[in-house]
Design a protein around this motif. Structure first.
Motif, short mmCIF file in Angstrom:
data_model
loop_
_atom_site.label_atom_id
_atom_site.label_comp_id
_atom_site.label_asym_id
_atom_site.label_seq_id
_atom_site.Cartn_x
_atom_site.Cartn_y
_atom_site.Cartn_z
N VAL A 103 0.83 -1.21 0.00
CA VAL A 103 0.00 0.00 0.00
C VAL A 103 0.87 1.25 0.00
N SER A 104 1.90 1.26 0.82
CA SER A 104 2.78 2.43 0.90
C SER A 104 3.46 2.71 -0.43
N VAL A 105 3.94 1.66 -1.06
CA VAL A 105 4.63 1.82 -2.34
C VAL A 105 3.66 2.31 -3.42
N MET A 106 2.48 1.71 -3.48
CA MET A 106 1.51 2.09 -4.49
C MET A 106 1.08 3.54 -4.32
N ARG A 107 0.88 3.96 -3.08
CA ARG A 107 0.49 5.35 -2.85
C ARG A 107 1.62 6.31 -3.21
N ALA A 108 2.85 5.90 -2.97
CA ALA A 108 3.99 6.74 -3.35
C ALA A 108 4.08 6.92 -4.85
N MET A 109 3.52 5.97 -5.60
CA MET A 109 3.48 6.08 -7.06
C MET A 109 2.22 6.78 -7.54
N GLY A 110 1.43 7.31 -6.60
CA GLY A 110 0.25 8.08 -6.96
C GLY A 110 -1.00 7.27 -7.21
N GLN A 111 -1.01 6.01 -6.80
CA GLN A 111 -2.16 5.14 -7.04
C GLN A 111 -3.14 5.19 -5.86
N HIS A 112 -4.43 5.05 -6.18
CA HIS A 112 -5.47 4.97 -5.15
C HIS A 112 -5.60 3.51 -4.73
N VAL A 113 -5.03 3.21 -3.57
CA VAL A 113 -4.96 1.84 -3.07
C VAL A 113 -5.35 1.85 -1.60
N LEU A 114 -6.08 0.81 -1.18
CA LEU A 114 -6.51 0.69 0.20
C LEU A 114 -5.91 -0.56 0.83
N LEU A 115 -5.71 -0.50 2.15
CA LEU A 115 -5.25 -1.68 2.86
C LEU A 115 -6.38 -2.71 2.97
N ASN A 116 -7.55 -2.26 3.35
CA ASN A 116 -8.71 -3.14 3.52
C ASN A 116 -9.76 -2.85 2.46
N SER A 117 -10.50 -3.85 2.08
CA SER A 117 -11.49 -3.71 1.02
C SER A 117 -12.68 -2.88 1.48
N PRO A 118 -13.17 -1.98 0.61
CA PRO A 118 -14.40 -1.26 0.92
C PRO A 118 -15.60 -2.18 0.75
N GLN A 119 -16.71 -1.80 1.30
CA GLN A 119 -17.93 -2.59 1.17
C GLN A 119 -18.30 -2.71 -0.30
N GLY A 120 -18.61 -3.93 -0.71
CA GLY A 120 -19.01 -4.18 -2.09
C GLY A 120 -17.87 -4.52 -3.01
N ALA A 121 -16.63 -4.53 -2.49
CA ALA A 121 -15.47 -4.86 -3.33
C ALA A 121 -15.15 -6.34 -3.19
N GLY A 122 -15.33 -7.08 -4.26
CA GLY A 122 -15.03 -8.51 -4.23
C GLY A 122 -16.21 -9.31 -3.71
N GLY A 123 -16.15 -10.62 -3.89
CA GLY A 123 -17.22 -11.50 -3.44
C GLY A 123 -16.65 -12.74 -2.80
N SER A 124 -17.49 -13.73 -2.63
CA SER A 124 -17.06 -14.97 -1.98
C SER A 124 -16.56 -15.95 -3.02
N ALA A 125 -15.28 -16.26 -2.96
CA ALA A 125 -14.66 -17.21 -3.89
C ALA A 125 -13.68 -18.05 -3.08
N SER A 126 -12.93 -18.89 -3.76
CA SER A 126 -11.93 -19.72 -3.09
C SER A 126 -10.72 -19.85 -4.01
N THR A 127 -9.55 -20.04 -3.42
CA THR A 127 -8.32 -20.16 -4.19
C THR A 127 -7.32 -21.04 -3.48
N ASP A 128 -6.53 -21.78 -4.25
CA ASP A 128 -5.49 -22.62 -3.66
C ASP A 128 -4.31 -21.79 -3.16
N MET A 129 -4.31 -20.48 -3.42
CA MET A 129 -3.32 -19.62 -2.78
C MET A 129 -3.53 -19.60 -1.27
N GLY A 130 -4.76 -19.90 -0.83
CA GLY A 130 -5.00 -20.00 0.60
C GLY A 130 -4.12 -21.05 1.25
N ASN A 131 -3.96 -22.19 0.60
CA ASN A 131 -3.11 -23.25 1.14
C ASN A 131 -1.66 -22.80 1.24
N VAL A 132 -1.21 -22.03 0.25
CA VAL A 132 0.16 -21.50 0.28
C VAL A 132 0.31 -20.53 1.44
#
Length: 419
Positions: A319-348
């Motif tokens: 987040v710090s790096v992205m903001r330093a490059m002028g990007q609008h980035v959040l640490l935590n998701s706002p309401q309505g951003a993303g949904g319920s899914a699953s990924t094997d990255m969770g196991n990693v």
């Protein structure tokens, strides 16, 4: 948060590297998007990515095709110094598509962002890393995220052994009212659920459906009973939990009592701990249907996906790096951003410190739709993927360079537990 000296040192070299390789990155992104391939059959994507880095062997990149016993997995590596004594960081590249609708989850963008972050990390470290620093950077090709659990097989085969951190980002449709939002570091609560997958087969007895139906044992009846049981169960599960499935086989012809019928079901819950009791309840629904109809029941379990554990310090750095490059980035998701899914990255993320950021693209519908496929192939989506690659690359350099930051990452992971 103000950038540290280590982060600042790599910011410009990362951006230079991404500009230098932009044409090659655009080309690989288009090749993957325009040639969608299903789980464990991503042969063109595997070959195209490996060929890209085989042409860069003189720059210090080594290429291992068909890695860890998986025909469409690969491992591309850059080492500096005695790698046995340095930190190891991996970027995950996904590139499998969905049947009938292509890259409707944007895995072309996942692959491209990880390829770009990998190149930018390596090239920036060559320029800006302190003399004598020992490190290894890897790009791991991880097939079959959509259904086959490629990362789980790679985990079991030792692909992440000795790795100190693993990074990737995943695209999603822009949330309403957030047109300027590029990315969030941490998936929304319930955004990546633990997931059990099962094929259930009921076996009965065939008979003539008109002449002697009483001689049959109807496996389709068992499927219907199980479906109803699960529908009733949904009234008593948490709003954050999901149980959904399809009928794979319901019989052969109307005049034959179906002697075999099967369903595929996914069972999802916010964590592995809450998934187990839910799965046990669903299994009872199937068993009750078998008992009621006189059928036998068999369970064929697929790979179980864990929920994603986001490493707090990696997220904060991104987040710090992205903001330093002028990007609008959040640490935590706002309401309505993303949904319920699953990924094997969770196991990693249960096995090593992990980062699975979300970035947003313009699409007329959400993931797993033809409209999202169109959005994932757009020039704007590619640019957004590369912007996120820059944030990952600077964070990766920071992790490889800075002992204090690496220690904080490890401590945060240990506090979160493991599988």
């Amino acid at each position: 948060m103000q950038l540290s000296a280590s982060q600042l040192r790599y910011l410009k070299p990362v951006q230079i590297a991404l500009r230098q390789y932009d044409e090659k990155l655009q080309d690989i992104n288009h090749k993957i998007w325009s040639n969608p391939e299903l789980a464990y059959n991503e042969h063109q994507a595997h070959n195209n990515i490996c060929e890209l880095f085989e042409a860069l062997r003189s720059e210090g990149y080594s290429v291992r095709r068909h890695a860890y016993g998986l025909d469409t997995a690969f491992e591309i590596e850059y080492k500096h110094g005695d790698a046995d004594n340095g930190r190891v960081l991996t970027f995950n590249a996904e590139y499998d598509a969905l049947p009938g609708i292509g890259h409707a989850c944007g895995h072309n963008l996942i692959a491209t962002s990880s390829i770009a972050a990998f190149i930018a990390t390596c090239e920036a470290m060559k320029i800006a890393a302190p003399a004598g620093l020992v490190y290894t950077v890897r790009l791991l090709g991880t097939p079959a995220e959509e259904s086959g659990g490629g990362k789980i097989r790679l985990l079991d085969s030792g692909a992440y052994k000795g790795v100190n951190a693993c990074l990737m980002v995943h695209p999603a449709a822009l949330p309403p009212g957030q047109a300027n939002l590029l990315s969030v570091a941490k998936p929304p609560e319930g955004g990546f659920l633990a997931n059990d997958k099962v094929r259930v087969t009921f076996t009965g007895k065939p008979a003539h459906a008109a002449a002697a139906p009483w001689e049959g044992v109807n496996a389709l009846d068992a499927v219907v009973a199980a479906y109803v049981n699960i529908s009733l169960l949904r009234q008593q599960i948490l709003p954050s939990q999901r149980v959904h499935g399809i009928i794979v086989n319901g019989g052969d012809r109307p005049n034959i009592i179906p002697w075999s019928a099967s369903v595929d079901y996914y069972i999802r819950s916010p964590t592995l701990a809450t998934l187990k009791p839910l799965t046990e309840k669903v299994v009872k629904c199937f068993e009750a249907a078998a008992t009621a109809t006189g059928c036998k029941v068999e369970f064929q379990w697929g790979p179980s996906y864990a929920d994603v554990k986001s490493n707090e310090h990696i997220c904060e750095s991104y987040v710090s790096v992205m903001r330093a490059m002028g990007q609008h980035v959040l640490l935590n998701s706002p309401q309505g951003a993303g949904g319920s899914a699953s990924t094997d990255m969770g196991n990693v993320s249960y096995a090593i410190p992990g980062f699975h950021g979300i970035f947003f693209i313009s699409a007329k519908s959400g993931n797993h739709t033809p409209q999202f496929t169109d959005g994932a192939g757009s020039p704007n989506a590619y640019r957004r993927a590369l912007d996120c690659a820059a944030g990952m690359a600077v964070t990766a350099c920071y992790f490889l360079d800075d002992d204090d930051f690496a220690r904080q990452v490890e401590e945060d992971f240990l506090r979160g537990g493991s599988l």
